[in-house]
Write a protein that holds these residues in place. Sequence first.
Motif, PDB file in Angstrom:
ATOM      1  N   ALA A   1       0.848  -1.191   0.000  1.00  0.00           N
ATOM      2  CA  ALA A   1       0.000   0.000   0.000  1.00  0.00           C
ATOM      3  C   ALA A   1       0.884   1.241   0.000  1.00  0.00           C
ATOM      4  CB  ALA A   1      -0.912  -0.004   1.227  1.00  0.00           C
ATOM      5  N   SER A   2       0.281   2.381  -0.292  1.00  0.00           N
ATOM      6  CA  SER A   2       1.009   3.651  -0.252  1.00  0.00           C
ATOM      7  C   SER A   2       0.105   4.733   0.287  1.00  0.00           C
ATOM      8  CB  SER A   2       1.517   4.027  -1.655  1.00  0.00           C
ATOM      9  OG  SER A   2       0.428   4.189  -2.534  1.00  0.00           O
TER      10      SER A   2
ATOM     11  N   SER B   1      -0.336   8.977   0.102  1.00  0.00           N
ATOM     12  CA  SER B   1       0.065  10.253  -0.502  1.00  0.00           C
ATOM     13  C   SER B   1       0.047  11.347   0.552  1.00  0.00           C
ATOM     14  CB  SER B   1      -0.898  10.625  -1.633  1.00  0.00           C
ATOM     15  OG  SER B   1      -0.806   9.691  -2.665  1.00  0.00           O
TER      16      SER B   1
ATOM     17  N   ASN C   1      -6.304   7.946   4.355  1.00  0.00           N
ATOM     18  CA  ASN C   1      -6.583   7.169   3.148  1.00  0.00           C
ATOM     19  C   ASN C   1      -5.293   6.522   2.663  1.00  0.00           C
ATOM     20  OD1 ASN C   1      -9.359   7.691   2.817  1.00  0.00           O
ATOM     21  ND2 ASN C   1      -8.901   9.693   1.963  1.00  0.00           N
TER      22      ASN C   1
ATOM     23  N   CYS D   1      -3.748   3.862  -0.371  1.00  0.00           N
ATOM     24  CA  CYS D   1      -4.002   3.282  -1.689  1.00  0.00           C
ATOM     25  C   CYS D   1      -3.411   1.870  -1.728  1.00  0.00           C
ATOM     26  CB  CYS D   1      -3.373   4.155  -2.766  1.00  0.00           C
ATOM     27  SG  CYS D   1      -3.692   3.574  -4.437  1.00  0.00           S
TER      28      CYS D   1
ATOM     29  N   GLY E   1      -1.914  -1.555  -3.110  1.00  0.00           N
ATOM     30  CA  GLY E   1      -1.026  -1.959  -4.192  1.00  0.00           C
ATOM     31  C   GLY E   1      -1.415  -3.316  -4.748  1.00  0.00           C
ATOM     32  N   ASP E   2      -0.473  -3.975  -5.364  1.00  0.00           N
ATOM     33  CA  ASP E   2      -0.660  -5.224  -6.085  1.00  0.00           C
ATOM     34  C   ASP E   2      -1.220  -6.337  -5.191  1.00  0.00           C
ATOM     35  OD1 ASP E   2      -0.472  -7.519  -7.628  1.00  0.00           O
ATOM     36  OD2 ASP E   2       1.628  -7.213  -8.170  1.00  0.00           O
TER      37      ASP E   2
ATOM     38  N   GLN F   1      -6.209  -3.416  -6.457  1.00  0.00           N
ATOM     39  CA  GLN F   1      -5.161  -2.421  -6.639  1.00  0.00           C
ATOM     40  C   GLN F   1      -5.780  -1.077  -7.003  1.00  0.00           C
ATOM     41  OE1 GLN F   1      -1.949  -3.726  -9.076  1.00  0.00           O
ATOM     42  NE2 GLN F   1      -0.875  -1.777  -8.991  1.00  0.00           N
ATOM     43  N   GLY F   2      -5.299  -0.018  -6.361  1.00  0.00           N
ATOM     44  CA  GLY F   2      -5.797   1.328  -6.608  1.00  0.00           C
ATOM     45  C   GLY F   2      -6.950   1.733  -5.712  1.00  0.00           C
ATOM     46  N   SER F   3      -7.527   0.780  -4.989  1.00  0.00           N
ATOM     47  CA  SER F   3      -8.618   1.110  -4.068  1.00  0.00           C
ATOM     48  C   SER F   3      -8.088   1.914  -2.891  1.00  0.00           C
ATOM     49  CB  SER F   3      -9.274  -0.156  -3.519  1.00  0.00           C
ATOM     50  OG  SER F   3      -9.852  -0.913  -4.536  1.00  0.00           O
ATOM     51  N   LEU F   4      -8.886   2.881  -2.444  1.00  0.00           N
ATOM     52  CA  LEU F   4      -8.538   3.649  -1.245  1.00  0.00           C
ATOM     53  C   LEU F   4      -9.271   3.050  -0.057  1.00  0.00           C
ATOM     54  CD1 LEU F   4      -8.626   7.380  -2.402  1.00  0.00           C
ATOM     55  CD2 LEU F   4      -6.628   5.956  -1.939  1.00  0.00           C
TER      56      LEU F   4
END
Length: 146
Positions: free
Chosen positions: A21-22, A24, A95, A97, A99-100, A112-115
Amino acid sequence: DDDSGMPWTKDAVLLMKAQPASISGAKLYEDTYASLVFDNCGDDDTCKRTSSVVIGWILTCSDPALFQRKLEQFDRIEGYIPNDRNSLYQRAIANVCLGDPTMAIGDPVGAQGSLVRAYVYHRPDCHKKYRIQSGDWLKRGLSKNK
């Protein structure tokens, strides 16, 4: 992300599922410990979104009682005391995000890409001499700048 080899690591993640996850709007620094610092935060813990990103993993489980025990365990590990602004780390909900999902440990947390909303430990008052430019603690030796 913990590559410290500390004995509590294995127990802390036992029975948890994990996914890359990441987040921002945050930067990562190497102080005594890994230190996430949210960008542009006010005294009320509101933060303005920026382009800087910190990379890591999200941990969770489907059992609410186990989740609560794990959260209390992570609070102890991170030196977090609720409602104490002098704790080593602070804890916020942010929040994140995902990842894979093919790299997930256990069932994926989501696509992937879900918050998703997650607890994040951060240190607004850490020493900011060494920023991890990649935002990835496990790659800190490759991207540490003064």
